[in-house]
Design a protein around this motif. Structure first.
Motif, PDB file in Angstrom:
ATOM      1  N   ALA A 146       0.844  -1.291  -0.049  1.00  0.00           N
ATOM      2  CA  ALA A 146      -0.075  -0.218  -0.073  1.00  0.00           C
ATOM      3  C   ALA A 146       0.875   1.304   0.003  1.00  0.00           C
ATOM      4  O   ALA A 146       0.490   2.352  -0.502  1.00  0.00           O
ATOM      5  CB  ALA A 146      -0.706   0.000   1.352  1.00  0.00           C
ATOM      6  N   GLU A 147       1.982   1.263   0.652  1.00  0.00           N
ATOM      7  CA  GLU A 147       2.900   2.348   0.850  1.00  0.00           C
ATOM      8  C   GLU A 147       3.725   2.563  -0.543  1.00  0.00           C
ATOM      9  O   GLU A 147       4.146   3.737  -0.863  1.00  0.00           O
ATOM     10  CB  GLU A 147       3.835   2.284   2.015  1.00  0.00           C
ATOM     11  N   THR A 148       3.900   1.483  -1.323  1.00  0.00           N
ATOM     12  CA  THR A 148       4.923   1.576  -2.392  1.00  0.00           C
ATOM     13  C   THR A 148       4.223   1.396  -3.878  1.00  0.00           C
ATOM     14  O   THR A 148       4.647   1.955  -4.957  1.00  0.00           O
ATOM     15  CB  THR A 148       5.951   0.539  -2.364  1.00  0.00           C
ATOM     16  N   CYS A 149       3.141   0.779  -3.949  1.00  0.00           N
ATOM     17  CA  CYS A 149       2.465   0.568  -5.319  1.00  0.00           C
ATOM     18  C   CYS A 149       1.792   1.673  -5.943  1.00  0.00           C
ATOM     19  O   CYS A 149       1.433   2.679  -5.410  1.00  0.00           O
ATOM     20  CB  CYS A 149       1.352  -0.440  -5.143  1.00  0.00           C
ATOM     21  N   ASP A 150       2.278   1.655  -7.179  1.00  0.00           N
ATOM     22  CA  ASP A 150       1.838   2.755  -8.060  1.00  0.00           C
ATOM     23  C   ASP A 150       1.336   2.418  -9.502  1.00  0.00           C
ATOM     24  O   ASP A 150       2.061   1.590  -9.796  1.00  0.00           O
ATOM     25  CB  ASP A 150       2.949   3.891  -7.992  1.00  0.00           C
ATOM     26  N   GLY A 151       0.321   2.793  -9.816  1.00  0.00           N
ATOM     27  CA  GLY A 151      -0.014   2.361 -11.226  1.00  0.00           C
ATOM     28  C   GLY A 151      -0.225   1.017 -11.248  1.00  0.00           C
ATOM     29  O   GLY A 151      -1.035   0.053 -10.684  1.00  0.00           O
ATOM     30  N   ASP A 152       0.565   0.156 -12.447  1.00  0.00           N
ATOM     31  CA  ASP A 152       0.353  -1.212 -12.559  1.00  0.00           C
ATOM     32  C   ASP A 152       0.959  -2.173 -11.241  1.00  0.00           C
ATOM     33  O   ASP A 152       0.945  -3.355 -11.628  1.00  0.00           O
ATOM     34  CB  ASP A 152       1.049  -1.390 -13.945  1.00  0.00           C
ATOM     35  N   ASP A 153       1.581  -1.461 -10.368  1.00  0.00           N
ATOM     36  CA  ASP A 153       2.196  -2.243  -9.388  1.00  0.00           C
ATOM     37  C   ASP A 153       1.393  -3.270  -8.846  1.00  0.00           C
ATOM     38  O   ASP A 153       1.967  -4.368  -8.397  1.00  0.00           O
ATOM     39  CB  ASP A 153       2.971  -1.429  -8.529  1.00  0.00           C
ATOM     40  N   TRP A 154       0.203  -3.074  -8.449  1.00  0.00           N
ATOM     41  CA  TRP A 154      -0.699  -3.813  -7.788  1.00  0.00           C
ATOM     42  C   TRP A 154      -0.949  -5.226  -8.775  1.00  0.00           C
ATOM     43  O   TRP A 154      -1.003  -6.378  -8.266  1.00  0.00           O
ATOM     44  CB  TRP A 154      -2.052  -3.074  -7.627  1.00  0.00           C
ATOM     45  N   GLU A 155      -0.968  -4.866 -10.021  1.00  0.00           N
ATOM     46  CA  GLU A 155      -1.113  -6.238 -10.987  1.00  0.00           C
ATOM     47  C   GLU A 155       0.163  -6.965 -10.896  1.00  0.00           C
ATOM     48  O   GLU A 155      -0.131  -8.031 -11.038  1.00  0.00           O
ATOM     49  CB  GLU A 155      -1.474  -5.594 -12.205  1.00  0.00           C
ATOM     50  N   VAL A 156       1.245  -6.333 -10.960  1.00  0.00           N
ATOM     51  CA  VAL A 156       2.642  -6.948 -10.455  1.00  0.00           C
ATOM     52  C   VAL A 156       2.350  -7.951  -9.560  1.00  0.00           C
ATOM     53  O   VAL A 156       2.645  -8.995  -9.467  1.00  0.00           O
ATOM     54  CB  VAL A 156       3.656  -6.065 -10.595  1.00  0.00           C
ATOM     55  N   ALA A 157       2.053  -7.350  -8.233  1.00  0.00           N
ATOM     56  CA  ALA A 157       2.187  -7.950  -7.077  1.00  0.00           C
ATOM     57  C   ALA A 157       1.037  -9.187  -7.089  1.00  0.00           C
ATOM     58  O   ALA A 157       1.524 -10.239  -6.646  1.00  0.00           O
ATOM     59  CB  ALA A 157       2.061  -7.090  -5.956  1.00  0.00           C
ATOM     60  N   GLU A 158      -0.091  -9.062  -7.664  1.00  0.00           N
ATOM     61  CA  GLU A 158      -1.297  -9.802  -7.838  1.00  0.00           C
ATOM     62  C   GLU A 158      -0.499 -11.217  -8.655  1.00  0.00           C
ATOM     63  O   GLU A 158      -0.800 -12.384  -8.178  1.00  0.00           O
ATOM     64  CB  GLU A 158      -2.406  -9.150  -8.507  1.00  0.00           C
ATOM     65  N   SER A 159      -0.020 -10.924  -9.770  1.00  0.00           N
ATOM     66  CA  SER A 159       0.410 -11.949 -10.676  1.00  0.00           C
ATOM     67  C   SER A 159       1.383 -12.882 -10.161  1.00  0.00           C
ATOM     68  O   SER A 159       1.421 -13.863 -10.103  1.00  0.00           O
ATOM     69  CB  SER A 159       1.166 -11.203 -11.821  1.00  0.00           C
ATOM     70  N   ALA A 160       2.292 -12.046  -9.298  1.00  0.00           N
ATOM     71  CA  ALA A 160       3.550 -12.939  -8.537  1.00  0.00           C
ATOM     72  C   ALA A 160       2.798 -13.735  -7.442  1.00  0.00           C
ATOM     73  O   ALA A 160       3.167 -14.987  -7.290  1.00  0.00           O
ATOM     74  CB  ALA A 160       4.461 -11.796  -7.871  1.00  0.00           C
ATOM     75  N   ALA A 161       1.822 -13.254  -6.795  1.00  0.00           N
ATOM     76  CA  ALA A 161       1.071 -14.014  -5.819  1.00  0.00           C
ATOM     77  C   ALA A 161       0.346 -15.196  -6.458  1.00  0.00           C
ATOM     78  O   ALA A 161       0.606 -16.298  -5.869  1.00  0.00           O
ATOM     79  CB  ALA A 161       0.203 -13.214  -4.932  1.00  0.00           C
ATOM     80  N   ILE A 162      -0.366 -15.095  -7.414  1.00  0.00           N
ATOM     81  CA  ILE A 162      -1.055 -16.169  -8.145  1.00  0.00           C
ATOM     82  C   ILE A 162      -0.073 -17.277  -8.732  1.00  0.00           C
ATOM     83  O   ILE A 162      -0.269 -18.491  -8.499  1.00  0.00           O
ATOM     84  CB  ILE A 162      -1.797 -15.412  -9.450  1.00  0.00           C
ATOM     85  N   ASP A 163       1.111 -16.813  -9.239  1.00  0.00           N
ATOM     86  CA  ASP A 163       2.057 -17.663  -9.729  1.00  0.00           C
ATOM     87  C   ASP A 163       2.464 -18.449  -8.509  1.00  0.00           C
ATOM     88  O   ASP A 163       3.059 -19.800  -8.870  1.00  0.00           O
ATOM     89  CB  ASP A 163       3.229 -16.866 -10.332  1.00  0.00           C
ATOM     90  N   VAL A 164       2.508 -17.933  -7.487  1.00  0.00           N
ATOM     91  CA  VAL A 164       3.180 -18.647  -6.120  1.00  0.00           C
ATOM     92  C   VAL A 164       2.481 -19.853  -5.730  1.00  0.00           C
ATOM     93  O   VAL A 164       2.655 -20.866  -5.714  1.00  0.00           O
ATOM     94  CB  VAL A 164       3.629 -17.706  -5.135  1.00  0.00           C
ATOM     95  N   VAL A 165       1.137 -19.397  -5.784  1.00  0.00           N
ATOM     96  CA  VAL A 165       0.125 -20.395  -5.345  1.00  0.00           C
ATOM     97  C   VAL A 165      -0.094 -21.598  -6.443  1.00  0.00           C
ATOM     98  O   VAL A 165      -0.131 -22.491  -6.103  1.00  0.00           O
ATOM     99  CB  VAL A 165      -1.361 -19.616  -5.157  1.00  0.00           C
ATOM    100  N   ALA A 166      -0.181 -21.062  -7.728  1.00  0.00           N
ATOM    101  CA  ALA A 166      -0.117 -21.861  -8.784  1.00  0.00           C
ATOM    102  C   ALA A 166       0.885 -23.129  -8.788  1.00  0.00           C
ATOM    103  O   ALA A 166       0.573 -24.023  -9.123  1.00  0.00           O
ATOM    104  CB  ALA A 166      -0.294 -21.332 -10.163  1.00  0.00           C
TER     105      ALA A 166
END
Length: 200
Positions: A159-179
């Motif tokens: 929340a402190e660091t994300c800007d623009g597409d950063d949230w999508e980058v974080a979400e994609s990384a989280a999904i990849d780890v679970v997958a």
């Protein structure tokens, strides 16, 4: 997007995968079918050893609050590992985590890792409750609480660091780890001759 929305998005995307990872078949896969207390402890220790290694590396590469968080994650994994001898296991989830480079990716990956680890902690708690070992069950329950706290801290940093597409980058990384964790689960169970798609 907010941190809570990120977690909800990952859970929605990986709903089936997380549900199956939250079944007792995860312990069956981790122990290679040896559902005895010593084997369960050793399998759990293997996950903690892998987590310690991953997060120590991240802490060394990071700065500021992210470095502190990764170091805390490594320290907690080390404490949970204790003197238990880990089983000889490799985890696709940690291959996915180790492939992440940017801090935002790694924070997202940490979120994904906590979602998987929380499910495993719940199964470990249930297993030792069934073994009439409430003290050990409580230890694994506390481990689940620790990873939830790490998830909250990762979310705060995002929340402190994300800007623009950063949230999508974080979400994609989280999904990849679970997958990756789920792929490991499926492949291991299939090698053991067990249907991975029935939740038990």
């Amino acid at each position: 997007m907010t941190a809570a929305e990120l977690v909800d998005a990952v859970r929605d995307d990986q709903q089936t995968e997380l549900s199956r990872l939250g079944s007792s078949k995860t312990l069956y896969a981790d122990t290679r079918g040896e559902m005895e207390p010593d084997a369960v402890h050793a399998a759990a220790a293997a996950r903690e050893a892998a987590a310690r290694e991953t997060f120590e590396t991240w802490a060394d590469d990071a700065d500021g609050a992210a470095a502190d968080l990764f170091a805390e994650a490594a320290s907690e994994a080390s404490e949970r590992l204790g003197d238990t001898e880990p089983a000889d296991r490799d985890f696709q989830m940690h291959d996915a985590l180790d492939a992440l480079d940017a801090t935002v990716e790694r924070l997202g990956g940490l979120v994904g890792w906590t979602l998987v680890q929380k499910k495993i902690a719940e199964q470990l708690t249930g297993f030792f409750t069934g073994q009439a070992d409430p003290q050990t069950a409580s230890t694994y329950r506390s481990a689940g609480s620790e990873v939830e706290a790490l998830r909250e801290r990762a979310g705060d940093l995002l929340a402190e660091t994300c800007d623009g597409d950063d949230w999508e980058v974080a979400e994609s990384a989280a999904i990849d780890v679970v997958a990756a964790a789920y792929d490991d689960y499926v492949e291991t169970l299939e090698d053991l001759g067990v249907n991975p798609k029935d939740v038990c």
